[in-house]
Structure formats: structure tokens, C-alpha cells
Design an enzyme around this catalytic site. Structure first.
Site, PDB file in Angstrom:
ATOM      1  N   LYS A  71     -28.840  -9.254 -30.859  1.00 56.54           N
ATOM      2  CA  LYS A  71     -29.165  -9.657 -29.488  1.00 56.54           C
ATOM      3  C   LYS A  71     -29.726 -11.062 -29.505  1.00 56.54           C
ATOM      4  O   LYS A  71     -30.583 -11.385 -30.329  1.00 56.54           O
ATOM      5  CB  LYS A  71     -30.232  -8.689 -28.928  1.00 56.54           C
ATOM      6  CG  LYS A  71     -30.573  -8.935 -27.462  1.00 56.54           C
ATOM      7  CD  LYS A  71     -29.610  -8.256 -26.544  1.00 56.54           C
ATOM      8  CE  LYS A  71     -29.694  -8.769 -25.110  1.00 56.54           C
ATOM      9  NZ  LYS A  71     -29.004 -10.069 -24.917  1.00 56.54           N
ATOM     10  N   LYS A  95     -38.291 -10.946 -33.075  1.00 57.36           N
ATOM     11  CA  LYS A  95     -38.739 -10.752 -31.689  1.00 57.36           C
ATOM     12  C   LYS A  95     -38.394  -9.345 -31.208  1.00 57.36           C
ATOM     13  O   LYS A  95     -39.231  -8.644 -30.626  1.00 57.36           O
ATOM     14  CB  LYS A  95     -38.069 -11.801 -30.799  1.00 57.36           C
ATOM     15  CG  LYS A  95     -38.636 -11.901 -29.405  1.00 57.36           C
ATOM     16  CD  LYS A  95     -37.831 -12.870 -28.550  1.00 57.36           C
ATOM     17  CE  LYS A  95     -37.865 -14.282 -29.111  1.00 57.36           C
ATOM     18  NZ  LYS A  95     -37.168 -15.256 -28.243  1.00 57.36           N
ATOM     19  N   LYS A 107     -27.809 -15.168 -32.245  1.00 62.38           N
ATOM     20  CA  LYS A 107     -27.941 -16.362 -31.403  1.00 62.38           C
ATOM     21  C   LYS A 107     -26.651 -17.137 -31.453  1.00 62.38           C
ATOM     22  O   LYS A 107     -25.892 -17.040 -32.412  1.00 62.38           O
ATOM     23  CB  LYS A 107     -29.072 -17.257 -31.935  1.00 62.38           C
ATOM     24  CG  LYS A 107     -29.631 -18.201 -30.895  1.00 62.38           C
ATOM     25  CD  LYS A 107     -30.561 -17.462 -29.959  1.00 62.38           C
ATOM     26  CE  LYS A 107     -31.299 -18.362 -29.028  1.00 62.38           C
ATOM     27  NZ  LYS A 107     -32.526 -17.692 -28.539  1.00 62.38           N
ATOM     28  N   THR A 191     -39.079 -13.898 -18.830  1.00 65.65           N
ATOM     29  CA  THR A 191     -39.725 -14.557 -19.966  1.00 65.65           C
ATOM     30  C   THR A 191     -41.122 -15.015 -19.551  1.00 65.65           C
ATOM     31  O   THR A 191     -42.119 -14.778 -20.239  1.00 65.65           O
ATOM     32  CB  THR A 191     -38.889 -15.763 -20.446  1.00 65.65           C
ATOM     33  OG1 THR A 191     -37.554 -15.308 -20.676  1.00 65.65           O
ATOM     34  CG2 THR A 191     -39.442 -16.370 -21.710  1.00 65.65           C
ATOM     35  N   ASN A 224     -36.146 -22.325 -17.125  1.00 63.77           N
ATOM     36  CA  ASN A 224     -36.386 -20.950 -16.660  1.00 63.77           C
ATOM     37  C   ASN A 224     -37.787 -20.450 -17.021  1.00 63.77           C
ATOM     38  O   ASN A 224     -38.505 -19.923 -16.172  1.00 63.77           O
ATOM     39  CB  ASN A 224     -35.305 -20.030 -17.238  1.00 63.77           C
ATOM     40  CG  ASN A 224     -35.523 -18.589 -16.832  1.00 63.77           C
ATOM     41  OD1 ASN A 224     -36.312 -17.871 -17.448  1.00 63.77           O
ATOM     42  ND2 ASN A 224     -34.867 -18.159 -15.769  1.00 63.77           N
ATOM     43  N   SER A 356     -33.718  -8.076 -20.794  1.00 63.63           N
ATOM     44  CA  SER A 356     -32.311  -8.003 -21.205  1.00 63.63           C
ATOM     45  C   SER A 356     -31.984  -6.593 -21.700  1.00 63.63           C
ATOM     46  O   SER A 356     -30.910  -6.050 -21.446  1.00 63.63           O
ATOM     47  CB  SER A 356     -32.017  -8.998 -22.327  1.00 63.63           C
ATOM     48  OG  SER A 356     -31.696 -10.265 -21.809  1.00 63.63           O
TER      49      SER A 356
HETATM   50  N1  GLU Z   1     -32.792 -16.641 -25.059  1.00 63.96           N
HETATM   51  C1  GLU Z   1     -33.877 -15.730 -24.851  1.00 63.96           C
HETATM   52  C2  GLU Z   1     -34.761 -15.677 -26.077  1.00 63.96           C
HETATM   53  O1  GLU Z   1     -34.780 -16.569 -26.867  1.00 63.96           O
HETATM   54  C3  GLU Z   1     -33.398 -14.371 -24.375  1.00 63.96           C
HETATM   55  C4  GLU Z   1     -32.524 -13.630 -25.317  1.00 63.96           C
HETATM   56  C5  GLU Z   1     -31.915 -12.363 -24.731  1.00 63.96           C
HETATM   57  O2  GLU Z   1     -32.260 -11.989 -23.616  1.00 63.96           O
HETATM   58  O3  GLU Z   1     -31.103 -11.780 -25.439  1.00 63.96           O
HETATM   59  O4  GLU Z   1     -35.527 -14.764 -26.244  1.00 63.96           O
END
Ligand code: GLU
Length: 428
Positions: A71, A95, A107, A191, A224, A356
Site C-alpha cells: 500500500k 507506517k 510506493k 492525513t 493536502n 485509505s
Molecule cells: N501517500 C500517503 C502516505 O504517504 C498515503 C498513502 C495511502 O493512502 O496509501 O502515507
């Protein structure tokens, strides 16, 4: 210096070495966490509006998927590199483990300055990127989402393109979609809201609730995460004294009126001109913003902004990392020595991926929650994991960064070990 002129991935791995001391994990598990399971580099040919062809480079990294599908977001930025994507995917792995989500880490990124593209070119690039990586993603394989310079509209194009490739609707393949396309209510500001829930918990722990003077906050980055965080803090009565975008920022010692700065004609990601931000507001550089005398500094832009060069001049009591990787390993040590409390990225900004997860779960069920349900559950997750990390750090007399890594390893360790390690064989 561009924000990732150093080897970000090598830096990220140093944190694993440091954290290994505080977690009971098998050395083989740590060995497996030192490199991504899969790393793709793709070329994306895009027909520009002027008729010429430009080839972009894109990446997608599936770092680990032991605890669930990989993810993590997709970044569009001129400084994207293989090392950065690996570091970001590594951080997503930790995370999702800190947040207690049934996901691994991934990513993606494309080397592009999206400001140079028209909307039509941006759509062709987004769809081209998904065509190139479609075979490697999927609802139960690897689930992308927005990151720096990508948003709900781009996720909509990508989810639609994925459907074109596989010949069926599969809404759970991408999160951060517009609500009309199966997105979750409350994903937009998740976030920031997650970081804000943590701030409230921290205030109780630090006894700030009893103090009379307003809490002073500075936010670097107005994308954001930064914009929504500034809005939430302002609405809660904080004095948001400074905000910035990549061109610099605005500063008002008496507090900025964030609500009126974000008007209907507001350009997302950009701070309005100082002249329209009310009397007493002046321009400020990003470097100056980081060194302001505030209670809370929220770096919400890119990596490596607090380094060994400026760490000694950071005057904030709390650094809340809404960006990924804003503080270098060397700066961590300096901040810790000076008693600055750093809430690390893998915990502080985990609200985004947590909602998410809610979106993905709703897509799988085909049954949707109200905005209040989303917020309520986000609050539960953030409070639970913040307090677990805080206690773990306190018990081991370590900073919250190492606490968060150790907490993540408590979940990653048993998962990886149950797939087979020397320790397990030794027990037989
Ligand atoms: N890009 C965000 C992060 O770095 C969200 C990642 C997601 O929702 O999968 O946490």
C-alpha cells in the site's frame, strides 16, 4: 540542494539498524526488511499537446507484502528517484505496521514537474503510468493512492484506466478516489486530521490543556496535508503564525486567518500573497519558517528539510512530521539532545493511509460509511497507536521515532517469522 540529493534509501535503512536494538526480532527478519521485494522501472511515452512525443520514467516498488497487499501513494515530482521511491515504500511498510493496518508497503513515482503539463497531458501521463504497471497492482496485490502532486482526479483517471486494462470495475485497486467513484468520505483531510488527533493526545500528555497562552504553530507546505492541518489547528484556536509552499511563505506573529486565506478561488497547494493575508503579514523563506519560535512545527512538504545544518536552530517544542522523511538521521540526534519532541512520519501522517484502508474495506464490502463513522474510527486508530508508541518509548527511555519503529517491528517481526526463519527451525 534538491530535497533528495542524498541517498534517501540508505538513510532510511539506518533507522532500521538503530531500531533493531529495541525490538525482539530475528536477525533474518531484519535482513529481509533491508531490500524491496519488487522494484519496477517503466518508461511512459506521452503524446504532448504540440504533437511531439516525450518519454517519462516511472517507478513502482512493492517493498513488503507479508502483512497484506502492498500500500502506498504515487508521487509526481521532478526529484523522484529510484532511491526515493524505495525509501518511501520502506516507510509505508513501517507506517502500515505502526497503524495496525492489514497492509504491507509500496510506493510509486514519476519523474515529472506536473506544472509543465496541461490537464490533457497530465491525464495521458496518469493513464500511461497505470498501463505500464497494471500487471503488478491489484486490490489484493498492491494498492496505490495519492502522494505529493497527485490527487483525487488523478486517482480517478488511474482507477478508470486500470478498469480498461483488466476489463472489469475494481474500485479497491486504488484509494483516494473521488467519492463519486467509490472514494471514502473523510479521505481528503485524513492525513491532517490524523496528525491533529495526535496533537490533541500530546497536549493532554504535556499538560498544554491547562496553559493560558495560545499554542503557536508553523506549517511548512500547503498541499493536502499542510493546508488541512493549518485549517484544523486554526479552527481549534491555535495561532497559526506561518505557512509556506515551495516558493516560500507568509508570517504573522499574531496568527494568520487561515480560514479566510483559503477562499473559493484559492489555488490548491499554494499560499496566497502576503498582501492579501491581513495586516502585519510579511513574506518569509522556508528556512526561516523552520526556525521560528513556536510550540508546534509541522513539516508537511518533502524530505530532508531538517538536517544537521539547521537542527540546532529549531526552536519548536514539538515537531509533527506530516511529510515523509522531513528530518534526517543526523538531525534526529541533535533534536533529541535538545529535548525537541519529534512525532515521526510513520505515526504522525498515518491518518491518510488509515482512511485509505477504510476506503479499500468499503470498496470490498460495497457498503459505505458516513463521514462521522470515518472520523470516529480514524480517531480510535490514531489514539490507540499514538498512546502505544508513547508508552513504549517512555518504558525504553527512547524517542518516539525509535518507539514507533520498535512498535512496527512488534507486528512485522511475528508476521515475517511465521513465513520461516532460522529461529523457527531451531525450535523444532
Ligand atoms: N501517500 C500517503 C502516505 O504517504 C498515503 C498513502 C495511502 O493512502 O496509501 O502515507
Amino acid at each position: 540542494m534538491s530535497h533528495q540529493a542524498r541517498d534517501v534509501f540508505a538513510d532510511a535503512l539506518q533507522r532500521l539498524d538503530l531500531a533493531a536494538k529495541y525490538a525482539k526480532v530475528d536477525p533474518e527478519t531484519l535482513l529481509r526488511l533491508r531490500q524491496p521485494k519488487q522494484f519496477l522501472e517503466v518508461s511512459i511515452p506521452v503524446r504532448l499537446d504540440n504533437g511531439s512525443l516525450r518519454i517519462f520514467t516511472g517507478y513502482r516498488c512493492k517493498y513488503d507484502d507479508t502483512r497484506g497487499p502492498a500500500k502506498g501513494g504515487i508521487r509526481f515530482h521532478q526529484d523522484v528517484s529510484a532511491s526515493e521511491v524505495k525509501a518511501l515504500a520502506f516507510w509505508m511498510t513501517f507506517k502500515c505496521a505502526v497503524a495496525g493496518l492489514p497492509f504491507g508497503g509500496g510506493k510509486g513515482g514519476v519523474i515529472v514537474d506536473p506544472r509543465e503539463l496541461s490537464m490533457a497531458e497530465l491525464e495521458r501521463l496518469s493513464r500511461g503510468y497505470i498501463r505500464a504497471i497494471a500487471w503488478a497492482i491489484g486490490t489484493d496485490v498492491d494498492v496505490p493512492a495519492p502522494d505529493v502532486n497527485t490527487n483525487g482526479l488523478i486517482m480517478a483517471w488511474m482507477a478508470d484506466e486500470y478498469s480498461n486494462v483488466v476489463g472489469r470495475r475494481e474500485p479497491g485497486v486504488i484509494t483516494g478516489k473521488p467519492v463519486a467513484m467509490g472514494g471514502s468520505l473523510g479521505r481528503d483531510d485524513a492525513t491532517a486530521r490524523g496528525g491533529f488527533f495526535i496533537l490533541k493526545e500530546l497536549e493532554a500528555r504535556l499538560g498544554w490543556e491547562r496553559r493560558k497562552e495560545p499554542r503557536r504553530v508553523a506549517v511548512q507546505g500547503f498541499g493536502n496535508a499542510g493546508e488541512h492541518f493549518a485549517k484544523l489547528a486554526h479552527a481549534d484556536g491555535c495561532q497559526v503564525v506561518a505557512v509556506s509552499d515551495s516558493n516560500g511563505g507568509v508570517y504573522n506573529p499574531g496568527g494568520l486567518d487561515i480560514a479566510s486565506m483559503i477562499k473559493a478561488d484559492h489555488k490548491p497547494g499554494f499560499v496566497p500573497d502576503a498582501s492579501v493575508c491581513g495586516p502585519g503579514t510579511r513574506r518569509i523563506s522556508n528556512a526561516e519558517l523552520l526556525e521560528l519560535e513556536v510550540d508546534v512545527l509541522a513539516p508537511a512538504a518533502v524530505e530532508n528539510v531538517i538536517t544537521e545544518e539547521n537542527a540546532a536552530r529549531i526552536k519548536a517544542q514539538v515537531v509533527l512530521e506530516l511529510a515523509n522523511g522531513p528530518v534526517t538521521v543526523q538531525a534526529d540526534a541533535i533534536l533529541e539532545r535538545r529535548g525537541v519532541l519529534v512525532v515521526p512520519d510513520i505515526l504522525a501522517n498515518s491518518g491518510g493511509v488509515t482512511v485509505s484502508y477504510f476506503e479499500w474495506a468499503q470498496n470490498k464490502m460495497g457498503y459505505y460509511w458516513t463521514a462521522d463513522e470515518v472520523r470516529e474510527r480514524l480517531g480510535q486508530y490514531m489514539r490507540r497507536e499514538f498512546n502505544a508508541t508513547y508508552e513504549l518509548a517512555k518504558a525504553n527511555k527512547i524517542g518516539m521515532r525509535m518507539g514507533a519503529y520498535a512498535h512496527a517491528l512488534e507486528r512485522l517481526g511475528p508476521a515475517l517469522e511465521s513465513t520461516g526463519t532460522a529461529r523457527r527451525y531451531a525450535k523444532e
